[in-house]
Design a protein around this motif. Structure first.
Motif, PDB file in Angstrom:
ATOM      1  N   ARG A  33       0.850  -1.306  -0.043  1.00  0.00           N
ATOM      2  CA  ARG A  33      -0.069  -0.068   0.089  1.00  0.00           C
ATOM      3  C   ARG A  33       0.805   1.089   0.074  1.00  0.00           C
ATOM      4  N   ARG A  34       1.782   1.193   0.448  1.00  0.00           N
ATOM      5  CA  ARG A  34       2.990   2.228   0.456  1.00  0.00           C
ATOM      6  C   ARG A  34       3.727   2.090  -0.834  1.00  0.00           C
ATOM      7  N   GLY A  35       3.674   1.324  -1.714  1.00  0.00           N
ATOM      8  CA  GLY A  35       4.425   1.313  -2.946  1.00  0.00           C
ATOM      9  C   GLY A  35       5.695   0.409  -3.046  1.00  0.00           C
ATOM     10  N   ILE A  36       5.863  -0.442  -1.906  1.00  0.00           N
ATOM     11  CA  ILE A  36       6.889  -1.534  -1.839  1.00  0.00           C
ATOM     12  C   ILE A  36       6.182  -2.810  -2.345  1.00  0.00           C
ATOM     13  N   VAL A  37       6.772  -2.893  -3.851  1.00  0.00           N
ATOM     14  CA  VAL A  37       5.855  -4.217  -4.439  1.00  0.00           C
ATOM     15  C   VAL A  37       6.599  -5.190  -5.188  1.00  0.00           C
ATOM     16  N   ARG A  38       6.268  -5.660  -5.969  1.00  0.00           N
ATOM     17  CA  ARG A  38       6.919  -6.942  -6.902  1.00  0.00           C
ATOM     18  C   ARG A  38       8.286  -6.264  -7.601  1.00  0.00           C
ATOM     19  N   ALA A  67       6.085 -10.446  -0.768  1.00  0.00           N
ATOM     20  CA  ALA A  67       5.545  -9.306  -1.758  1.00  0.00           C
ATOM     21  C   ALA A  67       6.244  -9.556  -3.027  1.00  0.00           C
ATOM     22  N   GLY A  68       7.328 -10.392  -3.021  1.00  0.00           N
ATOM     23  CA  GLY A  68       8.105 -10.270  -4.588  1.00  0.00           C
ATOM     24  C   GLY A  68       9.151  -9.315  -4.595  1.00  0.00           C
ATOM     25  N   ALA A  69       8.975  -8.478  -3.541  1.00  0.00           N
ATOM     26  CA  ALA A  69      10.196  -7.121  -3.347  1.00  0.00           C
ATOM     27  C   ALA A  69      11.504  -7.889  -3.318  1.00  0.00           C
TER      28      ALA A  69
END
Length: 551
Positions: free
Chosen positions: A55-60, A84-86
């Motif tokens: 939700r804060r932009g740390i994504v895959r 998350a796949g980050a």
């Protein structure tokens, strides 16, 4: 349903199968282990953090610097990022600050998660300027967009989180220790982490339900996937040589730890402490060769049926080979006679081969590169855990990686370890030292650190030695730097030099050493394991000394 190729994929399954089993215990205030997280809690809380991060932009695919101490937050964060796949970015915080800034800039992260002190350093020193999202583990969002606690609350109602990551997706950037230069960001794909887990499970016979004391935090990330309980030690992980053995023993005894991982420096701390470890059935030590006297002392402290393993590998490829302590001790005399240090047999399905020593890039594998059986060459490995590149370091990637065409038309990466070694007739690999630290005396004579130093390390008044070369490679003067044992009077140095010369008599690997220098302080060592000697720094120091006076 097939699980995604992801180190965190085991968590939901374990949370279903054994929800109440403690996944990890962490020391709190005063070293008391009041913090315990079950598999169900680790799974649910990492789900919430993964959703809150998204939700804060740390994504895959978001490269995310993680500068958090080995607390519950570190492990929750790491599993959340994997789910998350980050792409977590891990750098040793104790390295030179200029090198640290360079590493963080090279990683080009989109996010930065750190303790308050790391957030302050980021602001003052300009770390990771590209990071647009900033999260702190502190109680207030000081120099950050949010606290980790707020992130977890934001995602509390989101439910299960697990990206369907594929084998070739980037899973993390793990920077090397930088013991021989500026650290490099090793690109880990999800298949590399998954392969490591399976190879470690098979090599050491690890079964679910054990209790592990991992004194190197990244190794604790393997424990949940292996079904183990981690006891996070009360120590500074960047200074294993300074660990308090009484605190380690207290944790081992209280929770009945059955296995232990630590660097050779940590093993020496426990060995010198001399207290028995009756519950420990498996000890693993890596990061540098474990001295035979430490192996012998540790085995004497363990139960008769316990095993002490010393795996060989590197950040770029782990594990490569492994040997059990008792076999290592049977080969001690050969090590002390200049053979090198035996690191055992390759871990299946690795293929280990030795090639001619060359400092230049080699683009493609060729069988003609291999040395004759028994000759010293550079160690190469091809296998499922061999990584294929350094991030934003094309020149270093070219130096360390070769492509090999396979009969089925596919190709694989062959990693050049940057280490020298040889194989004996029983399929065992012998480590002779780093290629960059070899001493080239002339066209016919090359000396390797691990074939020279163990000979001199047998002297009872010597703590350790380091072979370095002074001058231009090809015409170097081999110099032995010596760290005397604790309590040895420096006035005994002339006598000790004479005795060291006698040790070298008649041995091909040591006869060329003519200059001996007493180093007035403990040798510099790497920040990660406190075990790899900083020979580059010692070589620079030796170049300022009078070699004639010590010849």
């Amino acid at each position: 349903m097939t699980e995604p190729c992801n180190i965190a994929a085991a968590l939901p399954r374990l949370a279903r199968e054994r929800p109440g089993q403690v996944a990890m215990r962490c020391p709190g205030a005063g070293g008391r282990y009041e913090v315990a997280i079950t598999y169900a809690q680790l799974d649910a809380r990492s789900d919430a953090i993964a959703a809150g991060l998204a939700r804060r932009g740390i994504v895959r695919g978001t490269r995310t610097v993680v500068m958090v101490r080995p607390t519950p937050e570190f492990f929750l964060l790491m599993f959340a990022l994997f789910k998350a796949g980050a792409v977590p970015v891990l750098v040793d915080p104790g390295i030179d600050k200029r090198a640290l800034k360079q590493c963080l800039d090279e990683a080009q992260p989109g996010a930065f998660i750190g303790i308050p002190l790391a957030m302050l350093a980021k602001a003052l020193l300009g770390w990771a300027k590209a990071a647009r999202v900033r999260i702190t583990t502190g109680r207030r969002a000081w120099l950050a967009d949010a606290t980790l606690a707020e992130v977890e609350r934001d995602g509390a109602d989101a439910g299960p989180q697990l990206a369907d990551t594929g084998p070739d997706e980037v899973a993390g950037l793990l920077f090397t220790s930088g013991s021989t230069g500026v650290p490099k960001g090793v690109v880990y794909r999800h298949r590399h982490f998954v392969a490591q887990i399976e190879m470690l499970r098979a090599a050491f016979g690890i079964a679910p339900g054990g209790i592990d004391l991992p004194t190197f935090p990244p190794f604790a990330l393997f424990d949940p996937a292996l079904g183990l309980t981690s006891i996070i030690p009360d120590m500074d992980p960047t200074r294993p040589a300074k660990a308090d053995p009484r605190k380690l023993h207290a944790a081992i005894a209280r929770f009945g730890a059955t296995q232990l991982f630590g660097s050779p420096a940590l093993m020496r701390v426990l060995a010198d402490h001399g207290e028995a470890l009756p519950t420990v059935k498996r000890v693993t030590s890596a990061g540098a060769p474990v001295p035979p006297d430490v192996v012998a002392k540790m085995l004497a402290l363990l139960p008769p049926d316990a095993q002490l393993w010393t795996p060989y590998g590197a950040t770029e490829c782990l594990p490569v080979a492994v040997i059990e302590g008792r076999e290592l001790l049977t080969l001690r005399a050969r090590t002390e006679a200049g053979a090198g240090t035996c690191v055992g047999r390759p871990v299946a399905p690795n293929q280990v081969r030795l090639i001619r020593i060359d400092d230049a890039p080699i683009a493609d594998w060729d069988d003609a590169l291999q040395v004759r059986p028994g000759d010293v060459g550079e160690i190469t490995v091809a296998g499922p855990s061999a990584t294929d590149s350094y991030f934003n370091r094309p020149a270093q990637t070219a130096l360390a990686k070769m492509r090999e065409a396979l009969p089925d038309g596919s190709e694989r990466i062959v990693h050049r370890m940057g280490d020298l070694g040889w194989c004996d007739g029983e399929g065992r690999l012998w480590f002779c030292g780093r290629k960059s630290q070899r001493v080239v005396v002339d066209a016919r004579t090359t000396l390797c650190t691990e074939q020279v130093e163990p000979v001199f390390n047998t002297h009872p008044e010597v703590a350790r030695t380091a072979l370095v070369g002074v001058g231009r490679r090809g015409a170097q003067v081999p110099v032995l730097c010596v760290e005397l044992a604790a309590g040895v009077d420096a006035r005994a140095w002339p006598r000790i030099v004479g005795e060291l010369r006698h040790l070298a008599d008649g041995l091909v690997h040591t006869a060329k050493v003519q200059a001996f220098l007493r180093h007035p302080k403990p040798f510099p060592v790497d920040i990660r394991h406190n075990a790899k000697i900083g020979r580059e720094r010692l070589a620079a120091w030796a170049a300022t000394q009078s070699l004639e006076a010590n010849a």
